[in-house]
Design an enzyme around this catalytic site. Structure first.
Site, mmCIF file in Angstrom:
data_model
loop_
_atom_site.group_PDB
_atom_site.id
_atom_site.type_symbol
_atom_site.label_atom_id
_atom_site.label_comp_id
_atom_site.label_asym_id
_atom_site.label_seq_id
_atom_site.Cartn_x
_atom_site.Cartn_y
_atom_site.Cartn_z
ATOM 1 N N TYR A 231 -2.850 -1.316 10.426
ATOM 2 C CA TYR A 231 -2.991 -2.084 9.181
ATOM 3 C C TYR A 231 -1.846 -1.753 8.224
ATOM 4 O O TYR A 231 -1.173 -2.648 7.698
ATOM 5 C CB TYR A 231 -4.349 -1.793 8.509
ATOM 6 C CG TYR A 231 -4.271 -1.934 7.008
ATOM 7 C CD1 TYR A 231 -4.116 -3.194 6.430
ATOM 8 C CD2 TYR A 231 -4.276 -0.810 6.168
ATOM 9 C CE1 TYR A 231 -3.977 -3.326 5.049
ATOM 10 C CE2 TYR A 231 -4.139 -0.940 4.802
ATOM 11 C CZ TYR A 231 -3.985 -2.196 4.247
ATOM 12 O OH TYR A 231 -3.843 -2.321 2.901
ATOM 13 N N HIS A 232 -1.625 -0.445 7.978
ATOM 14 C CA HIS A 232 -0.558 -0.074 7.051
ATOM 15 C C HIS A 232 0.794 -0.566 7.585
ATOM 16 O O HIS A 232 1.673 -0.956 6.813
ATOM 17 C CB HIS A 232 -0.536 1.449 6.840
ATOM 18 C CG HIS A 232 -1.715 1.985 6.080
ATOM 19 N ND1 HIS A 232 -2.814 2.534 6.703
ATOM 20 C CD2 HIS A 232 -1.987 2.039 4.751
ATOM 21 C CE1 HIS A 232 -3.702 2.920 5.780
ATOM 22 N NE2 HIS A 232 -3.230 2.630 4.595
ATOM 23 N N LYS B 163 1.653 -4.017 6.553
ATOM 24 C CA LYS B 163 2.176 -4.103 5.182
ATOM 25 C C LYS B 163 3.659 -3.728 5.138
ATOM 26 O O LYS B 163 4.403 -4.213 4.297
ATOM 27 C CB LYS B 163 1.373 -3.173 4.258
ATOM 28 C CG LYS B 163 -0.093 -3.536 4.119
ATOM 29 C CD LYS B 163 -0.280 -4.717 3.181
ATOM 30 C CE LYS B 163 -1.698 -4.797 2.670
ATOM 31 N NZ LYS B 163 -1.908 -5.919 1.744
ATOM 32 N N SER C 238 -1.484 3.582 9.920
ATOM 33 C CA SER C 238 -2.333 2.817 10.867
ATOM 34 C C SER C 238 -1.644 1.491 11.181
ATOM 35 O O SER C 238 -0.653 1.125 10.537
ATOM 36 C CB SER C 238 -3.687 2.521 10.213
ATOM 37 O OG SER C 238 -3.507 1.554 9.174
ATOM 38 N N THR D 31 0.830 -1.209 0.000
ATOM 39 C CA THR D 31 0.000 0.000 0.000
ATOM 40 C C THR D 31 0.862 1.255 0.000
ATOM 41 O O THR D 31 1.955 1.284 0.604
ATOM 42 C CB THR D 31 -0.961 0.006 1.206
ATOM 43 O OG1 THR D 31 -1.571 1.292 1.306
ATOM 44 C CG2 THR D 31 -0.257 -0.283 2.516
HETATM 45 N N1 USQ Z 1 -11.621 9.822 4.215
HETATM 46 C C1 USQ Z 1 -12.557 10.810 4.320
HETATM 47 N N2 USQ Z 1 -13.879 10.426 4.405
HETATM 48 C C2 USQ Z 1 -14.267 9.129 4.394
HETATM 49 C C3 USQ Z 1 -13.289 8.127 4.273
HETATM 50 C C4 USQ Z 1 -11.965 8.497 4.191
HETATM 51 O O1 USQ Z 1 -12.248 11.998 4.335
HETATM 52 O O2 USQ Z 1 -15.483 8.871 4.482
HETATM 53 C C5 USQ Z 1 -10.192 10.185 4.094
HETATM 54 C C6 USQ Z 1 -9.313 9.637 5.203
HETATM 55 O O3 USQ Z 1 -9.277 10.486 6.307
HETATM 56 C C7 USQ Z 1 -7.969 9.489 4.497
HETATM 57 C C8 USQ Z 1 -8.334 9.259 3.033
HETATM 58 O O4 USQ Z 1 -9.687 9.604 2.911
HETATM 59 O O5 USQ Z 1 -7.257 10.689 4.574
HETATM 60 C C9 USQ Z 1 -8.156 7.834 2.580
HETATM 61 O O6 USQ Z 1 -8.904 6.991 3.425
HETATM 62 P P1 USQ Z 1 -9.482 5.604 2.879
HETATM 63 O O7 USQ Z 1 -10.358 5.027 3.935
HETATM 64 O O8 USQ Z 1 -10.051 5.779 1.529
HETATM 65 O O9 USQ Z 1 -8.144 4.781 2.643
HETATM 66 P P2 USQ Z 1 -7.115 4.116 3.667
HETATM 67 O O10 USQ Z 1 -7.632 4.047 5.041
HETATM 68 O O11 USQ Z 1 -5.799 4.804 3.473
HETATM 69 O O12 USQ Z 1 -6.994 2.641 3.115
HETATM 70 C C10 USQ Z 1 -7.410 2.256 1.798
HETATM 71 C C11 USQ Z 1 -7.602 0.756 1.778
HETATM 72 C C12 USQ Z 1 -6.266 0.092 2.048
HETATM 73 C C13 USQ Z 1 -5.236 0.589 1.066
HETATM 74 C C14 USQ Z 1 -5.150 2.097 1.107
HETATM 75 C C15 USQ Z 1 -4.273 2.686 0.048
HETATM 76 O O13 USQ Z 1 -8.557 0.348 2.751
HETATM 77 O O14 USQ Z 1 -6.415 -1.322 1.960
HETATM 78 O O15 USQ Z 1 -4.005 0.033 1.434
HETATM 79 O O16 USQ Z 1 -6.444 2.646 0.860
HETATM 80 S S1 USQ Z 1 -3.504 4.177 0.588
HETATM 81 O O17 USQ Z 1 -4.535 5.079 1.099
HETATM 82 O O18 USQ Z 1 -2.812 4.749 -0.536
HETATM 83 O O19 USQ Z 1 -2.616 3.811 1.665
#
Ligand code: USQ
Length: 382
Positions: free
Chosen positions: A181-182, A185, A179, A144
């Site tokens: 989770y991250h 990875k 997190s 990720t």
């Molecule tokens: N966010 C909002 N509103 C929401 C959901 C999320 O503002 O309703 C924001 C979060 O605060 C964060 C961003 O959107 O800043 C990304 O959150 P996310 O829930 O879309 O993504 P994340 O928790 O980072 O995890 C997801 C996947 C994970 C993958 C990752 C890629 O669940 O499996 O590894 O995206 S990355 O984000 O590039 O690390």
């Protein structure tokens, strides 16, 4: 190529298995339905109605004439994992089979431990299953972009040339995960890199951004081939959640100011990237790292995009900034390099290609299945 897809029941695993099968590869999938189970326990469900794996494989056979072998096993059970490798003798394995949610891992100690134990243990099992049964097999592992965090310098693809006190070396890029989770990875990447140096494992670590979308060429062939679509506060991701919120009349939940910037890619591009990684295997003893996303957006930009696309479909969409439940920078530098997959021939599918409208239209078909209580964020980082 004989390809084993781990996590083959998931949002990305099932479409990947079909796409590889459609392109002439011999495909087997393994899964233990853990994702289905923990989403249900969390009080949510896939918006799209999905069949179980043997049923899906049957529909796929009827539609395409091709076979996908199904193995319902827990990747933490080494004997079972090893048996599948011995019998199927994969030339490549695509490892999606992990708990993928940052909020789920942040709920409490128990969820942090479960996420890390499951992910790190099953990845070690996969490494040993390759080494002991099919040593030439290429591991394509889903990592990720969240492993890197948001440093105040450009993010390289996996490795960084460093000059320190007059000496230079190329070392893994520093990690500051978002997190537990991250962080799991990050541990996987360290373990894969170690196995490549010690056992000669060939591996590609795909540091993927946030995936969006619900349809691929194969899911569109029959309703029985749909992939899951999560929108709840734990397993739904930003853009997919916003799309669902728009179609059910829930305000778009922008966390904090929405200045957080991330890399995004369409689900179709995930399939393309994985196949490119498979067709260009790492050498024995090499761990390649690709940053797998196509475009960067701030969360606020995405909310505006969904609001505008919703308007075209006659939906009234409100954007609401709510207190950020996460500990994260909301105004930060973000400039990750992502050229290696483009160099291999990736043709990105861009968000501007009416993709939000297409996703909204598909979700409208299933909106009566949405569980409204599962949408608002409840999990906090503190
Ligand atoms: N966010 C909002 N509103 C929401 C959901 C999320 O503002 O309703 C924001 C979060 O605060 C964060 C961003 O959107 O800043 C990304 O959150 P996310 O829930 O879309 O993504 P994340 O928790 O980072 O995890 C997801 C996947 C994970 C993958 C990752 C890629 O669940 O499996 O590894 O995206 S990355 O984000 O590039 O690390």
């Amino acid at each position: 190529m004989r390809v084993l897809v781990l996590g083959g029941d998931g949002y990305l695993g099932w479409p990947t298995a079909m796409s590889l099968s459609a392109h002439g590869h011999e495909v087997a999938v393994a899964d233990n339905y853990l994702r289905r189970q923990i989403v249900t326990e969390s009080g949510s469900d896939s918006l799209t109605p999905i069949l179980n794996l043997p049923q899906r494989a049957k529909v796929w056979k009827a539609v395409s004439g091709r076979t996908i072998d199904v193995h319902l096993i827990d990747l933490c059970d080494y004997d079972l994992v090893s048996r599948v490798f011995r019998e199927f003798q994969p030339e490549a394995v695509v490892h999606y089979g992990q708990i993928p949610s940052a909020p789920y891992s942040m709920k409490d100690r128990r969820h942090a431990v479960l996420t890390q134990m499951n992910n790190i243990e099953n990845n070690l099992n996969v490494i040993f299953a390759i080494v002991e049964n099919s040593p030439d097999c290429h591991l394509v592992k889903l990592g990720t972009m969240g492993e890197y965090g948001c440093p105040n310098i450009d993010i390289e693809e996996g490795f960084l040339e460093i000059e320190h006190k007059g000496r230079t070396d190329t070392l893994p890029f520093p990690k500051m995960p978002h997190s537990w989770y991250h962080a799991s990875k990050v541990a996987d990447s360290t373990n894969i890199h170690f196995a490549s140096r010690v056992y000669g494992l060939r591996a590609t670590d795909l540091n993927q951004g946030v995936v969006y979308g619900v349809s691929t060429d194969e899911t569109l062939l029959d309703d029985g081939l749909l992939t899951r679509f999560d929108y709840d506060e734990q397993f739904g991701t930003a853009l997919n959640r916003f799309c669902l919120q728009a179609v059910v009349g829930h305000p778009l939940t922008v966390y904090g100011t929405g200045g957080q910037t991330r890399g995004f890619l369409n689900i179709r591009d995930t399939l393309a990237c994985v196949e490119l990684a498979l067709l260009n295997p790492a050498d024995a003893g090499e761990m390649r790292v690709y940053n797998q996303f196509t475009e960067s957006f701030s969360i606020r930009e995405l909310a505006v995009e969904v609001q505008q696309a919703g308007k075209e479909l006659g939906l009234e969409v409100e954007i609401r900034e709510i207190e950020n439940p996460r500990s994260e920078a909301q105004d930060h530098y973000y400039n990750p390099t992502h050229t290696k997959l483009l160099d291999l021939g990736l043709q990105p599918t861009l968000l501007s290609e009416d993709l939000v409208t297409a996703t909204l239209s598909t979700l409208m078909t299933y909106r009566d299945r949405a569980i409204h209580d599962a949408i608002a964020p409840r999990t906090t980082w503190r």
